[in-house]
Design a protein around this motif. Structure first.
Motif, PDB file in Angstrom:
ATOM      1  N   LYS A 248     -20.174   2.567  -4.155  1.00  0.00           N
ATOM      2  CA  LYS A 248     -18.899   3.069  -4.652  1.00  0.00           C
ATOM      3  C   LYS A 248     -17.788   2.037  -4.478  1.00  0.00           C
ATOM      4  O   LYS A 248     -17.751   1.304  -3.494  1.00  0.00           O
ATOM      5  CB  LYS A 248     -18.524   4.360  -3.918  1.00  0.00           C
ATOM      6  CG  LYS A 248     -19.346   5.563  -4.360  1.00  0.00           C
ATOM      7  CD  LYS A 248     -18.832   6.841  -3.735  1.00  0.00           C
ATOM      8  CE  LYS A 248     -19.597   8.057  -4.247  1.00  0.00           C
ATOM      9  NZ  LYS A 248     -19.130   9.313  -3.615  1.00  0.00           N
ATOM     10  N   GLY A 249     -16.886   2.010  -5.452  1.00  0.00           N
ATOM     11  CA  GLY A 249     -15.730   1.138  -5.365  1.00  0.00           C
ATOM     12  C   GLY A 249     -15.997  -0.306  -5.744  1.00  0.00           C
ATOM     13  O   GLY A 249     -15.168  -1.186  -5.490  1.00  0.00           O
ATOM     14  N   ASP A 250     -17.158  -0.572  -6.357  1.00  0.00           N
ATOM     15  CA  ASP A 250     -17.486  -1.942  -6.770  1.00  0.00           C
ATOM     16  C   ASP A 250     -16.900  -2.203  -8.155  1.00  0.00           C
ATOM     17  O   ASP A 250     -17.413  -1.717  -9.161  1.00  0.00           O
ATOM     18  CB  ASP A 250     -19.003  -2.119  -6.792  1.00  0.00           C
ATOM     19  CG  ASP A 250     -19.416  -3.550  -7.120  1.00  0.00           C
ATOM     20  OD1 ASP A 250     -18.516  -4.398  -7.285  1.00  0.00           O
ATOM     21  OD2 ASP A 250     -20.630  -3.810  -7.208  1.00  0.00           O
ATOM     22  N   TYR A 251     -15.832  -2.982  -8.198  1.00  0.00           N
ATOM     23  CA  TYR A 251     -15.170  -3.286  -9.471  1.00  0.00           C
ATOM     24  C   TYR A 251     -15.360  -4.750  -9.857  1.00  0.00           C
ATOM     25  O   TYR A 251     -14.542  -5.334 -10.577  1.00  0.00           O
ATOM     26  CB  TYR A 251     -13.677  -2.942  -9.373  1.00  0.00           C
ATOM     27  CG  TYR A 251     -13.432  -1.499  -9.003  1.00  0.00           C
ATOM     28  CD1 TYR A 251     -13.784  -0.469  -9.876  1.00  0.00           C
ATOM     29  CD2 TYR A 251     -12.888  -1.159  -7.766  1.00  0.00           C
ATOM     30  CE1 TYR A 251     -13.584   0.861  -9.530  1.00  0.00           C
ATOM     31  CE2 TYR A 251     -12.681   0.167  -7.408  1.00  0.00           C
ATOM     32  CZ  TYR A 251     -13.030   1.169  -8.296  1.00  0.00           C
ATOM     33  OH  TYR A 251     -12.845   2.484  -7.945  1.00  0.00           O
ATOM     34  N   SER A 252     -16.434  -5.353  -9.384  1.00  0.00           N
ATOM     35  CA  SER A 252     -16.712  -6.761  -9.682  1.00  0.00           C
ATOM     36  C   SER A 252     -16.945  -6.959 -11.176  1.00  0.00           C
ATOM     37  O   SER A 252     -17.419  -6.058 -11.875  1.00  0.00           O
ATOM     38  CB  SER A 252     -17.952  -7.226  -8.915  1.00  0.00           C
ATOM     39  OG  SER A 252     -17.810  -7.010  -7.534  1.00  0.00           O
ATOM     40  N   ASP A 253     -16.626  -8.144 -11.646  1.00  0.00           N
ATOM     41  CA  ASP A 253     -16.884  -8.508 -13.036  1.00  0.00           C
ATOM     42  C   ASP A 253     -18.306  -9.052 -13.134  1.00  0.00           C
ATOM     43  O   ASP A 253     -18.600 -10.155 -12.667  1.00  0.00           O
ATOM     44  CB  ASP A 253     -15.886  -9.580 -13.484  1.00  0.00           C
ATOM     45  CG  ASP A 253     -16.122 -10.022 -14.933  1.00  0.00           C
ATOM     46  OD1 ASP A 253     -16.971  -9.413 -15.622  1.00  0.00           O
ATOM     47  OD2 ASP A 253     -15.463 -10.991 -15.356  1.00  0.00           O
TER      48      ASP A 253
END
Length: 337
Positions: free
Chosen positions: A185-190
Motif C-alpha cells: 500500500k502507498g507505493d506511488y513509484s513510477d
C-alpha cells in the motif's frame, strides 16, 4: 475488464491468501498452474488470474475456470507485460497475504498450509521459501532460493536480505515469497519503464514491500515448482533482448532504494557494481554461446557493447571481489574476441 464466475459467493473479508497469476499465451501449461492452487490442502484462498492481452485463447480459458470455481477471479488488460499484470492483481487482491505464481509453474499441494503454519507460529510481514527445479516433468533435485546461512533460525535479518538483493540474483524471485498485503500500500513509484518484458522486474517489485517490512521469516522447504523450458524466449538468440537483459531500469531503481536504505557507502557501491558486471558477463557470454549462424555472430560482434555498459560499474572492473577469470572475461568482452 474484470469478471467473476457466476457461482461466486460473497467472499470472506478475512480471507487468508490471494494467489496472483499473470497470464499471457499460457494455454499449454495454464491448467497445471491453476490445479496446483485448486488442490491446495489449505482452502482459505482466492486465485486471481490476470490475462495480459493473450492471443491464444488463454482469456477464454480463465473465464471458464472462474465460472466453475467461485474462489477464482479473472481480469483482462491490454498487453503491458508481466510486471503490470501482477500490479493489477495486487490492486484487486483481498487476502491478508499475497503469493505470486507464474502461469507455467506450480505450487506443491501443501504450499499454503506450510506458509500458514509458519505464520501461526511466528507472524511476519514476508515469508521466504525455496523452490524445486523441474525439467521434462521430473524433479531435477536442484533448488532455487535456498538460504544456507539461516543460522538454524527461521528469522531473517532484513538488512541481510537487502544486502543480498543489491549483490546477487539469489533471492530475486517474487514467487518464492508471501507478503502481507498492506506491504504494497502507498507505493506511488513510477514503473512506466517496466512496460513490456524487463529482466529484473521481480527484484523491483520486492523493493517497496521490503522497505516497509519489519519482520521476515524463512521456511527451509521447496514449496514451489519451477518448470525449466529449453525453448523459452529468454534462451534464444535475439539482439533485441540485450538491453532488457542488462536491466539498466532495474539497477536504476536499486540505486534509488540503496540510498533510501542507507546502503550507499563505498562498500555497497562496490557490491552493486560487481553484481552489475557479473550480470553483464552472463548476458554477453550467454548470448555469444547461442550464436549458431554467421549472421548471428556478425550481429553479435557489431553490437555496441562498449557503450551499453554502465560507466559507473566499469570503474570496478579490477575489484578484488571479481575473480581473475571474471576480469579476463571483461577484457574479452571489451575487445569482442
Amino acid at each position: 475488464m474484470a469478471g467473476k464466475g457466476s457461482l461466486r459467493k460473497e467472499r470472506n473479508e478475512s480471507m487468508r491468501f490471494s494467489v496472483i497469476v499473470p497470464v499471457y499465451n499460457s494455454v499449454p501449461f495454464l491448467m497445471r498452474s491453476v490445479e496446483s492452487v485448486v488442490k491446495q490442502t489449505f482452502t482459505d484462498w482466492e486465485l486471481i488470474l490476470v490475462d495480459d492481452g493473450s492471443t491464444d485463447g488463454s482469456g477464454e480459458v480463465i473465464r471458464r475456470l472462474a465460472e466453475q470455481e467461485p474462489r477464482i477471479r479473472w481480469f483482462h488488460q491490454e498487453n503491458r507485460g508481466q510486471f503490470f499484470a501482477r500490479r493489477r492483481g495486487i490492486d484487486n487482491a483481498e487476502g491478508e497475504y499475497l503469493l505470486f505464481l507464474d502461469s507455467d509453474d506450480a505450487f506443491t499441494n501443501d504450499c499454503l498450509e506450510k506458509v500458514n503454519m509458519a505464520l501461526r507460529r511466528q507472524p511476519a510481514d514476508i515469508v521466504v521459501f525455496a523452490g524445486s527445479v523441474m525439467e521434462n516433468g521430473q524433479d531435477t533435485g536442484r533448488c532455487i532460493g535456498k538460504i544456507a546461512s539461516a543460522d538454524n533460525s527461521d528469522r531473517i535479518s532484513i538488512n541481510w536480505l537487502k544486502e543480498k538483493l543489491i549483490s546477487s540474483h539469489d533471492l530475486n524471485s517474487l514467487c518464492l515469497k508471501a507478503f502481507r498485503r498492506n506491504m504494497f500500500k502507498g507505493d506511488y513509484s513510477d514503473y512506466s519503464a517496466f512496460k513490456g518484458t524487463c529482466c529484473g522486474e521481480d527484484k523491483v517489485q520486492l523493493l517497496y514491500p521490503l522497505t516497509r517490512a519489519e519482520s521476515v521469516i524463512y521456511i527451509p522447504e521447496c514449496l514451489y515448482r519451477y518448470y525449466y523450458r529449453e525453448n523459452s524466449t529468454m534462451r534464444k538468440f535475439a539482439i533485441s533482448t540485450i538491453p532488457r537483459m542488462i536491466a539498466d531500469e532495474m539497477y536504476s531503481m536499486l540505486y534509488r532504494y540503496m540510498q533510501e536504505w542507507g546502503l550507499d557507502g563505498p562498500e555497497y557501491q562496490e557490491l552493486v557494481a560487481v553484481y552489475y558486471l557479473r550480470n553483464y558477463l552472463s548476458v554477453y557470454f550467454g548470448l555469444r554461446k547461442r550464436c549458431t549462424t554467421l549472421r548471428e555472430r556478425w550481429r553479435f560482434r557489431h553490437y555496441p557493447w562498449r557503450t551499453s555498459i554502465s560507466r559507473e560499474a566499469i570503474r570496478y572492473r579490477f575489484s578484488d571481489k571479481l575473480t581473475t577469470m571474471e576480469k579476463l572475461k571483461l577484457l574479452v568482452a571489451a575487445l569482442r574476441i
